[in-house]
Design an enzyme around this catalytic site. Structure first.
Site, PDB file in Angstrom:
ATOM      1  N   ASP A 128       0.829  -1.201   0.000  1.00  0.00           N
ATOM      2  CA  ASP A 128       0.000   0.000   0.000  1.00  0.00           C
ATOM      3  C   ASP A 128       0.867   1.257   0.000  1.00  0.00           C
ATOM      4  O   ASP A 128       2.027   1.225   0.400  1.00  0.00           O
ATOM      5  CB  ASP A 128      -0.869   0.051   1.261  1.00  0.00           C
ATOM      6  CG  ASP A 128      -2.010  -0.945   1.262  1.00  0.00           C
ATOM      7  OD1 ASP A 128      -2.062  -1.800   0.371  1.00  0.00           O
ATOM      8  OD2 ASP A 128      -2.840  -0.863   2.180  1.00  0.00           O
ATOM      9  N   HIS A 158      -6.046   2.596  -4.068  1.00  0.00           N
ATOM     10  CA  HIS A 158      -5.954   2.953  -2.643  1.00  0.00           C
ATOM     11  C   HIS A 158      -6.411   4.393  -2.411  1.00  0.00           C
ATOM     12  O   HIS A 158      -5.963   5.042  -1.477  1.00  0.00           O
ATOM     13  CB  HIS A 158      -4.521   2.733  -2.162  1.00  0.00           C
ATOM     14  CG  HIS A 158      -4.367   2.584  -0.679  1.00  0.00           C
ATOM     15  ND1 HIS A 158      -5.200   1.805   0.099  1.00  0.00           N
ATOM     16  CD2 HIS A 158      -3.459   3.116   0.179  1.00  0.00           C
ATOM     17  CE1 HIS A 158      -4.809   1.862   1.368  1.00  0.00           C
ATOM     18  NE2 HIS A 158      -3.756   2.656   1.444  1.00  0.00           N
ATOM     19  N   HIS A 196      -5.647   9.362  -0.137  1.00  0.00           N
ATOM     20  CA  HIS A 196      -5.541   8.627   1.136  1.00  0.00           C
ATOM     21  C   HIS A 196      -6.265   9.369   2.275  1.00  0.00           C
ATOM     22  O   HIS A 196      -5.730   9.536   3.375  1.00  0.00           O
ATOM     23  CB  HIS A 196      -4.072   8.395   1.501  1.00  0.00           C
ATOM     24  CG  HIS A 196      -3.852   7.216   2.390  1.00  0.00           C
ATOM     25  ND1 HIS A 196      -3.999   7.277   3.758  1.00  0.00           N
ATOM     26  CD2 HIS A 196      -3.484   5.939   2.109  1.00  0.00           C
ATOM     27  CE1 HIS A 196      -3.712   6.095   4.290  1.00  0.00           C
ATOM     28  NE2 HIS A 196      -3.401   5.265   3.307  1.00  0.00           N
ATOM     29  N   HIS A 228       3.858  -2.129   2.998  1.00  0.00           N
ATOM     30  CA  HIS A 228       3.845  -0.783   2.427  1.00  0.00           C
ATOM     31  C   HIS A 228       5.157  -0.549   1.698  1.00  0.00           C
ATOM     32  O   HIS A 228       6.216  -0.885   2.222  1.00  0.00           O
ATOM     33  CB  HIS A 228       3.650   0.257   3.526  1.00  0.00           C
ATOM     34  CG  HIS A 228       2.326   0.141   4.196  1.00  0.00           C
ATOM     35  ND1 HIS A 228       2.037  -0.865   5.096  1.00  0.00           N
ATOM     36  CD2 HIS A 228       1.199   0.873   4.069  1.00  0.00           C
ATOM     37  CE1 HIS A 228       0.782  -0.742   5.504  1.00  0.00           C
ATOM     38  NE2 HIS A 228       0.249   0.304   4.897  1.00  0.00           N
TER      39      HIS A 228
END
Length: 184
Positions: A6, A57, A61, A152
């Site tokens: 991510d 995603h 964010h 990540h």
């Protein structure tokens, strides 16, 4: 085992993550932030060229629960449009920022049959702990075959973890791959 990353792409950390994945014959799904897609297009091209899958995603964010549904959908649709320029897919599996999926968005996705892509194993690499600490935690409670691993690609600790874990996982017989394609 399904590998996912991510919060990228990140100019410093995504390239070594991709190098390690290539070295160990692994593929992954990269859940990218839309505004970073536009900032680092060469990294997105490399992710796709290296055989990895793209996931959504959101654009910026945000805390999705703080946005009304129309704004949530703009975050997702704008990112899908950016991603489709690289892989040709109209929609992509969506992973909500911080794993928080508001009920109104969940109901909307259920109505349209859209995939929400969560994880079953959390590496905790976003906690900004030193790699040896994270590695010890993961060795004490390792992922299992079939798990979807959350990582990540915006931190050096992840690069260090992968350098240790990818060969170990291969030696243990895990097939390291991207999440299966589903409806976006």
């Amino acid at each position: 085992m399904f590998l996912t990353f991510d919060d990228g792409p990140h100019p410093e950390f995504t390239p070594p993550v991709l190098d390690l994945l290539r070295t160990h014959g692994a593929t992954a799904t990269f859940f990218l932030i839309g505004e970073r897609i536009d900032r680092y297009p060469e990294l997105v091209r490399r992710i796709v060229a290296d055989g990895h899958a793209l996931g959504n995603h959101s654009w910026s964010h945000p805390r999705m629960r703080d946005l009304p549904l129309p704004q949530q959908l703009v975050e997702i649709e704008r990112t899908d449009e950016a991603l489709s320029r690289y892989d040709g897919n109209r929609t992509h599996p969506f992973r909500p920022p911080c794993g928080v999926l508001p009920a109104n968005l969940l109901l909307h996705f259920a109505r349209i049959g859209r995939t929400v892509a969560f994880w079953s194993y959390d590496s905790h690499d976003y906690q900004q702990l030193p790699a040896p600490t994270l590695f010890a935690q993961m060795r004490a409670d390792p992922p299992r075959d079939g798990d979807t691993v959350l990582m990540h690609d915006d931190t050096g600790a992840t690069v260090q973890l992968l350098a240790e874990l990818l060969p170990q996982w291969r030696d243990e017989g895990f097939e390291l791959r991207a999440m299966p394609a589903g409806r976006g």
